[in-house]
Motif scaffolding. Sequence first.
Motif, mmCIF file in Angstrom:
data_model
loop_
_atom_site.group_PDB
_atom_site.id
_atom_site.type_symbol
_atom_site.label_atom_id
_atom_site.label_comp_id
_atom_site.label_asym_id
_atom_site.label_seq_id
_atom_site.Cartn_x
_atom_site.Cartn_y
_atom_site.Cartn_z
ATOM 1 N N SER A 165 33.555 41.105 12.175
ATOM 2 C CA SER A 165 33.966 40.884 13.565
ATOM 3 C C SER A 165 34.604 42.122 14.198
ATOM 4 C CB SER A 165 34.955 39.713 13.641
ATOM 5 O OG SER A 165 36.116 39.997 12.876
ATOM 6 N N ASN A 166 35.108 43.042 13.377
ATOM 7 C CA ASN A 166 35.689 44.273 13.931
ATOM 8 C C ASN A 166 34.685 45.430 13.895
ATOM 9 O OD1 ASN A 166 35.633 44.788 11.200
ATOM 10 N ND2 ASN A 166 37.678 45.722 11.136
ATOM 11 N N ASN A 167 33.388 45.060 13.779
ATOM 12 C CA ASN A 167 32.277 46.016 13.862
ATOM 13 C C ASN A 167 32.200 46.954 12.662
ATOM 14 O OD1 ASN A 167 29.970 46.593 15.392
ATOM 15 N ND2 ASN A 167 30.879 48.464 16.207
ATOM 16 N N THR A 168 32.714 46.512 11.521
ATOM 17 C CA THR A 168 32.530 47.266 10.288
ATOM 18 C C THR A 168 31.235 46.817 9.625
ATOM 19 O OG1 THR A 168 34.889 47.608 9.898
ATOM 20 C CG2 THR A 168 33.443 47.719 7.981
ATOM 21 N N LYS A 169 30.380 47.776 9.301
ATOM 22 C CA LYS A 169 29.093 47.476 8.681
ATOM 23 C C LYS A 169 29.160 47.777 7.193
ATOM 24 C CE LYS A 169 24.140 48.573 8.946
ATOM 25 N NZ LYS A 169 23.108 49.405 9.624
ATOM 26 N N GLY A 170 28.921 46.753 6.387
ATOM 27 C CA GLY A 170 28.883 46.922 4.944
ATOM 28 C C GLY A 170 27.452 46.814 4.449
ATOM 29 N N THR A 171 27.073 47.677 3.512
ATOM 30 C CA THR A 171 25.703 47.735 3.002
ATOM 31 C C THR A 171 25.713 47.682 1.483
ATOM 32 O OG1 THR A 171 24.988 49.064 4.897
ATOM 33 C CG2 THR A 171 23.567 49.070 2.961
ATOM 34 N N ALA A 172 24.782 46.908 0.926
ATOM 35 C CA ALA A 172 24.620 46.823 -0.522
ATOM 36 C C ALA A 172 23.193 47.200 -0.888
ATOM 37 C CB ALA A 172 24.936 45.412 -1.008
ATOM 38 N N ASP A 173 23.068 48.093 -1.868
ATOM 39 C CA ASP A 173 21.768 48.560 -2.343
ATOM 40 C C ASP A 173 21.681 48.224 -3.825
ATOM 41 O OD1 ASP A 173 19.330 49.736 -2.601
ATOM 42 O OD2 ASP A 173 19.974 51.765 -2.097
ATOM 43 N N ILE A 174 20.759 47.322 -4.193
ATOM 44 C CA ILE A 174 20.734 46.749 -5.535
ATOM 45 C C ILE A 174 19.491 47.192 -6.301
ATOM 46 C CG2 ILE A 174 20.740 44.596 -6.867
ATOM 47 C CD1 ILE A 174 22.003 43.228 -4.454
ATOM 48 N N GLU A 175 19.678 47.569 -7.557
ATOM 49 C CA GLU A 175 18.595 47.791 -8.509
ATOM 50 C C GLU A 175 18.824 46.894 -9.722
ATOM 51 O OE1 GLU A 175 17.122 52.408 -7.864
ATOM 52 O OE2 GLU A 175 18.276 51.851 -9.652
ATOM 53 N N ASN A 176 17.741 46.368 -10.273
ATOM 54 C CA ASN A 176 17.858 45.471 -11.418
ATOM 55 C C ASN A 176 16.929 45.937 -12.538
ATOM 56 O OD1 ASN A 176 18.403 43.270 -13.112
ATOM 57 N ND2 ASN A 176 16.699 42.099 -12.247
ATOM 58 N N LEU A 177 17.508 46.304 -13.669
ATOM 59 C CA LEU A 177 16.743 46.600 -14.876
ATOM 60 C C LEU A 177 16.795 45.361 -15.759
ATOM 61 C CD1 LEU A 177 15.255 48.705 -16.665
ATOM 62 C CD2 LEU A 177 17.490 49.255 -17.645
ATOM 63 N N ASP A 178 15.627 44.783 -16.057
ATOM 64 C CA ASP A 178 15.637 43.554 -16.855
ATOM 65 C C ASP A 178 14.763 43.693 -18.094
ATOM 66 O OD1 ASP A 178 12.911 41.891 -16.508
ATOM 67 O OD2 ASP A 178 13.344 42.875 -14.615
ATOM 68 N N VAL A 179 15.223 43.065 -19.161
ATOM 69 C CA VAL A 179 14.486 42.974 -20.404
ATOM 70 C C VAL A 179 14.170 41.495 -20.605
ATOM 71 C CG1 VAL A 179 14.508 43.367 -22.880
ATOM 72 C CG2 VAL A 179 15.666 44.980 -21.357
ATOM 73 N N SER A 180 12.868 41.163 -20.716
ATOM 74 C CA SER A 180 12.444 39.768 -20.698
ATOM 75 C C SER A 180 11.621 39.414 -21.931
ATOM 76 C CB SER A 180 11.607 39.469 -19.443
ATOM 77 O OG SER A 180 12.330 39.732 -18.269
ATOM 78 N N LEU A 181 11.742 38.152 -22.320
ATOM 79 C CA LEU A 181 10.920 37.569 -23.364
ATOM 80 C C LEU A 181 10.330 36.287 -22.807
ATOM 81 C CD1 LEU A 181 10.109 38.113 -26.333
ATOM 82 C CD2 LEU A 181 11.941 36.537 -27.018
ATOM 83 N N SER A 182 9.003 36.151 -22.874
ATOM 84 C CA SER A 182 8.310 35.013 -22.275
ATOM 85 C C SER A 182 7.442 34.315 -23.292
ATOM 86 C CB SER A 182 7.436 35.464 -21.096
ATOM 87 O OG SER A 182 8.171 36.197 -20.150
ATOM 88 N N LEU A 183 7.392 32.987 -23.199
ATOM 89 C CA LEU A 183 6.526 32.167 -24.023
ATOM 90 C C LEU A 183 5.620 31.368 -23.108
ATOM 91 C CD1 LEU A 183 5.756 31.104 -26.869
ATOM 92 C CD2 LEU A 183 7.473 29.306 -26.529
ATOM 93 N N GLY A 184 4.301 31.495 -23.313
ATOM 94 C CA GLY A 184 3.369 30.825 -22.412
ATOM 95 C C GLY A 184 2.273 30.099 -23.169
ATOM 96 N N THR A 185 1.587 29.225 -22.441
ATOM 97 C CA THR A 185 0.438 28.514 -22.995
ATOM 98 C C THR A 185 -0.711 28.579 -22.012
ATOM 99 O OG1 THR A 185 -0.324 26.383 -23.892
ATOM 100 C CG2 THR A 185 1.209 26.282 -22.047
ATOM 101 N N SER A 186 -1.917 28.742 -22.519
ATOM 102 C CA SER A 186 -3.113 28.871 -21.693
ATOM 103 C C SER A 186 -3.922 27.587 -21.734
ATOM 104 C CB SER A 186 -3.973 30.038 -22.191
ATOM 105 O OG SER A 186 -3.240 31.247 -22.188
#
Length: 228
Positions: free
Chosen positions: A206-227
């Motif tokens: 409301s007092n005209n202050t601009k906040g900015t967030a810049d996000i990066e995500n490094l992920d390590v994944s393990l997946s189990l699937g069925t065809s």
Amino acid sequence: IMIKKLLSTFVALFSLLLVTTNSNAGGLSIGLSGSMNMLDTGVSDDIDNNGTKDTTKSYSDDVFSGSIFAEYSIETGNGSVTVGVDYIPMDADIDKRSITQSSIKAASSTATSGTNSAEGTIENHFTVYIQPSINIGASEIFATLGLAQADVIGKSVSLSSTDISQSKTLEGIKYGVGLKHGLTDTTFLKASVSLTDYDAVSWTTSNNTKGTADIENLDVSLSLGTSF
């Protein structure tokens, strides 16, 4: 807009693969994934919103998430091409950060001190992706290219302005590599590492202050699937 463009590109590419590929191998798969996410967030503020950053800080958060995925694969001779979507049904919280501020009120010229805090929640996160792969023995090495989209809810408590709680759309490009191995004729295991670089999102107080967030995500994944 970005997600619609990428979806259109995936549909066009997938249609081309259906037309040009003679093999009927591959098909539909569904499964579950578990990921360890290492979030790096760069935060900056522009107190008078004039385009100049007044302060910058960096934070790191580790968040575990579970997701469900559905994908379709087409064999291409010495590998395959997979198009899919991954959805995280749970929220991920970015830890609350606090800083002490001193403020002078214009009317009384009285100095006041207090604590500002900011936190965020990422929800409704999904990723559309394409994974070309090459067969290596009984396994496949694949690359991932995708577009992620989510809602990020930013909450801020400020000494010098009105508290805010706003939702913004978070979009980013995902790329990575992984290994896929068949456990049986219909089940498989995937292990992958990926980086998602999100576009910066901003909030204005409301007092005209601009906040900015810049996000990066490094992920390590393990997946189990069925065809099927």
